[in-house]
Design an enzyme around this catalytic site. Structure first.
Site, PDB file in Angstrom:
ATOM      1  N   GLN A   1      -7.684  -0.743   3.234  1.00 18.65           N
ATOM      2  CA  GLN A   1      -8.511  -1.394   4.262  1.00 18.65           C
ATOM      3  C   GLN A   1      -9.781  -2.018   3.676  1.00 18.65           C
ATOM      4  OE1 GLN A   1      -7.939  -1.907   7.525  1.00 18.65           O
ATOM      5  NE2 GLN A   1      -5.985  -0.824   7.561  1.00 18.65           N
TER       6      GLN A   1
ATOM      7  N   SER B   1      -3.215  -3.611  -0.616  1.00 18.70           N
ATOM      8  CA  SER B   1      -2.104  -4.279   0.059  1.00 18.70           C
ATOM      9  C   SER B   1      -2.548  -5.669   0.503  1.00 18.70           C
ATOM     10  CB  SER B   1      -1.700  -3.442   1.273  1.00 18.70           C
ATOM     11  OG  SER B   1      -0.739  -4.119   2.027  1.00 18.70           O
ATOM     12  N   ALA B   2      -1.772  -6.707   0.106  1.00 18.18           N
ATOM     13  CA  ALA B   2      -2.205  -8.090   0.339  1.00 18.18           C
ATOM     14  C   ALA B   2      -2.333  -8.474   1.812  1.00 18.18           C
ATOM     15  CB  ALA B   2      -1.229  -9.047  -0.350  1.00 18.18           C
ATOM     16  N   HIS B   3      -1.448  -7.905   2.653  1.00 18.30           N
ATOM     17  CA  HIS B   3      -1.479  -8.401   4.045  1.00 18.30           C
ATOM     18  C   HIS B   3      -2.707  -7.946   4.825  1.00 18.30           C
ATOM     19  CE1 HIS B   3       0.025  -4.920   6.587  1.00 18.30           C
ATOM     20  NE2 HIS B   3       0.423  -4.490   5.412  1.00 18.30           N
TER      21      HIS B   3
ATOM     22  N   ASN C   1      -8.633   3.644   8.302  1.00 17.49           N
ATOM     23  CA  ASN C   1      -7.996   2.539   9.016  1.00 17.49           C
ATOM     24  C   ASN C   1      -8.086   2.624  10.527  1.00 17.49           C
ATOM     25  OD1 ASN C   1      -6.192   4.730   8.159  1.00 17.49           O
ATOM     26  ND2 ASN C   1      -4.673   3.708   9.416  1.00 17.49           N
TER      27      ASN C   1
ATOM     28  N   THR D   1      12.603  -7.351 -10.339  1.00 19.40           N
ATOM     29  CA  THR D   1      12.176  -8.738 -10.527  1.00 19.40           C
ATOM     30  C   THR D   1      10.947  -9.006  -9.665  1.00 19.40           C
ATOM     31  OG1 THR D   1      14.431  -9.372 -10.992  1.00 19.40           O
ATOM     32  CG2 THR D   1      12.936 -11.146 -10.334  1.00 19.40           C
TER      33      THR D   1
ATOM     34  N   GLY E   1       0.813  -1.213   0.000  1.00 19.03           N
ATOM     35  CA  GLY E   1       0.000   0.000   0.000  1.00 19.03           C
ATOM     36  C   GLY E   1       0.848   1.265   0.000  1.00 19.03           C
ATOM     37  N   THR E   2       1.926   1.260   0.749  1.00 27.13           N
ATOM     38  CA  THR E   2       2.762   2.462   0.861  1.00 27.13           C
ATOM     39  C   THR E   2       3.337   2.825  -0.506  1.00 27.13           C
ATOM     40  OG1 THR E   2       3.275   1.954   3.152  1.00 27.13           O
ATOM     41  CG2 THR E   2       4.798   3.429   2.010  1.00 27.13           C
TER      42      THR E   2
ATOM     43  N   CYS F   1       1.331   1.603  12.895  1.00 27.69           N
ATOM     44  CA  CYS F   1       2.615   2.298  12.830  1.00 27.69           C
ATOM     45  C   CYS F   1       2.721   3.388  13.887  1.00 27.69           C
ATOM     46  CB  CYS F   1       2.817   2.886  11.437  1.00 27.69           C
ATOM     47  SG  CYS F   1       1.423   3.833  10.868  1.00 27.69           S
TER      48      CYS F   1
HETATM   49  N1  PLP Z   1      -3.045   2.765   3.599  1.00 26.65           N
HETATM   50  C1  PLP Z   1      -3.815   2.354   4.615  1.00 26.65           C
HETATM   51  C2  PLP Z   1      -5.211   2.877   4.745  1.00 26.65           C
HETATM   52  C3  PLP Z   1      -3.325   1.427   5.548  1.00 26.65           C
HETATM   53  O1  PLP Z   1      -4.106   1.032   6.559  1.00 26.65           O
HETATM   54  C4  PLP Z   1      -2.001   0.960   5.396  1.00 26.65           C
HETATM   55  C5  PLP Z   1      -1.417   0.042   6.392  1.00 26.65           C
HETATM   56  O2  PLP Z   1      -1.705   0.106   7.573  1.00 26.65           O
HETATM   57  C6  PLP Z   1      -1.246   1.412   4.304  1.00 26.65           C
HETATM   58  C7  PLP Z   1      -1.796   2.316   3.426  1.00 26.65           C
HETATM   59  C8  PLP Z   1       0.152   0.929   4.072  1.00 26.65           C
HETATM   60  O3  PLP Z   1       0.127  -0.354   3.473  1.00 26.65           O
HETATM   61  P1  PLP Z   1       1.406  -1.312   3.537  1.00 26.65           P
HETATM   62  O4  PLP Z   1       1.488  -1.829   4.940  1.00 26.65           O
HETATM   63  O5  PLP Z   1       1.106  -2.394   2.552  1.00 26.65           O
HETATM   64  O6  PLP Z   1       2.577  -0.508   3.126  1.00 26.65           O
END
Ligand code: PLP
Length: 378
Positions: A173, A193-195, A145, A231, A72-73, A320
């Site tokens: 989210q 974001s997959a996780h 989030n 890659t 996601g970042t 975070c």
């Molecule tokens: N955007 C939102 C709304 C999120 O909740 C998060 C992760 O907490 C991210 C972006 C960042 O995603 P990633 O952990 O895959 O970098």
């Protein structure tokens, strides 16, 4: 044996079996580089193509509109840094968007900030009120989030387009948890974001509407149609696709279960703590399984640590930020007083949580309120 209850699914989710099984062959045997010209590339290359098609289908996209990223970042950074003109972002975006916007502001781009209303929702009127000529991109998250509110993305995209700007949504989210059709929503870019949907960490994707140009963020080889070099993380890409497919298949049954968990949790809290303050209402448009609640006079950090000792994981805000006693920027943007923000915990249930888990958290909180050690000193 301490109980183990994980109720912090907004921070991350466990890897599902479908993802694990899809990944295993690519962690050892099928190790070929998908860009190689020899036959070792064949299986990984095909697996990536299939993963892209699966993901595209899950969000109503065309397969050439999906670009794999490290999460996601990166997806958020790519859109904010890869577009031109002024930026409009909301106060309660994830730091991936806020800090990317701040970095662009340092490079001379104008950044306009819009706020959610008191219900934690960004309405098109908020964009209209702050509009300025020259804005090239509006970025508003699909679901928040920390409080789980869902924004009217189709209306926001329309409002941006009417004024000549592109529209991005950070749907990290939301993807895998609520139905998404990018073409119906009318968004230009969407981050995932997959996780957050039971896939592996360090992998995600960016939807880029067909025909749109985005400057490259990561330069190098010609992977991802020459748009994102490096890659490919083959195992994680196939794991992500398997996880998303599985989550979409089970979406309605899971969300029904999670809304019921959230309701049971709210009712449980109300049964022993009349002055608990919920930052959202049950009838709001919320992500499934999401509850943000303040216990006035109590330290959320203290509660979280004692719950952790008891084997229960909840959060005090975004993951975070959990090492950081700073007031959550999301709660601040909702004008929640600092004293209440410090007393706020976020509980986010997942499909593997049983009713017994909900009851265990309620019971543990009930036993903690009254404990001097978790009270905020006057
Ligand atoms: N955007 C939102 C709304 C999120 O909740 C998060 C992760 O907490 C991210 C972006 C960042 O995603 P990633 O952990 O895959 O970098």
């Amino acid at each position: 044996m301490p109980i183990k209850v994980y109720a912090d699914h907004a921070a991350t989710t466990p890897l599902c079996n479908a993802a694990w099984e899809a990944m295993v062959p690519f962690l050892r045997g099928e190790f070929g580089n998908p860009s190689s010209l020899h036959s070792w590339a064949k299986v990984p290359r095909k697996a990536i193509a299939e993963a892209r098609a699966t993901i595209a289908e899950c969000i109503g996209a065309n397969l050439e509109e999906i670009y794999f990223t490290s999460g996601g970042t990166e997806s958020d950074n790519w859109v904010l840094k890869g577009t031109t003109g002024g930026l409009m972002v909301s106060t309660y975006e994830h730091h991936a968007v806020l800090n990317a916007a701040a970095s662009e502001a340092d490079r001379g781009r104008e950044v306009v900030i819009v706020s959610p209303n008191s219900d934690g929702v960004i309405k098109p009127g908020a964009l209209a009120r702050k509009w300025k000529g020259g804005i090239g991109l509006v970025s508003v998250m699909m679901a928040n989030n920390e409080i789980g509110t869902i924004n009217p993305i189709n209306l926001l995209a329309e409002a941006a387009h009417e004024r000549g700007a592109l529209f991005h949504t950070d749907a990290v989210q939301a993807v895998g948890h609520i139905p998404i059709d990018v073409h119906k929503l009318g968004v230009d870019f969407l981050s995932a974001s997959a996780h957050k949907f039971n896939g592996p960490k360090g992998i995600g994707f960016l939807y880029v509407r067909n025909g749109l140009k985005l400057n490259q963020l990561i330069n190098g080889g010609q992977q991802e149609a020459g748009m994102r070099a490096g890659t490919e993380n083959v195992a994680s890409i196939v794991g992500m696709a398997a996880a998303l497919k599985e989550n979409c298949r089970k979406m309605s049954i899971n969300s029904e279960r999670l809304y019921a968990h959230a309701k049971r949790f709210r009712d449980g809290i109300r049964s022993f703590c009349a002055n608990a303050i919920f930052h959202t209402r049950e009838e709001d448009n919320l992500l499934p399984g999401f509850v943000s609640v303040a216990f006035p006079g109590y330290s959320a950090e203290g509660l979280m640590h004692i719950l952790d000792i008891k084997g229960i994981a909840v959060s005090t805000g975004a993951a975070c930020d959990s090492k950081n006693t700073k007031i959550s920027h999301v709660l601040k943007s909702l004008k929640i007083p600092a004293s209440l923000a410090k007393s706020t915990i976020r509980v986010t249930f997942g499909p593997e949580n049983a009713i017994a888990d909900v009851i265990a958290i309620v019971t543990a909180l009930e036993s903690l309120l009254g404990n001097r050690n978790v009270k905020i000193a006057k």
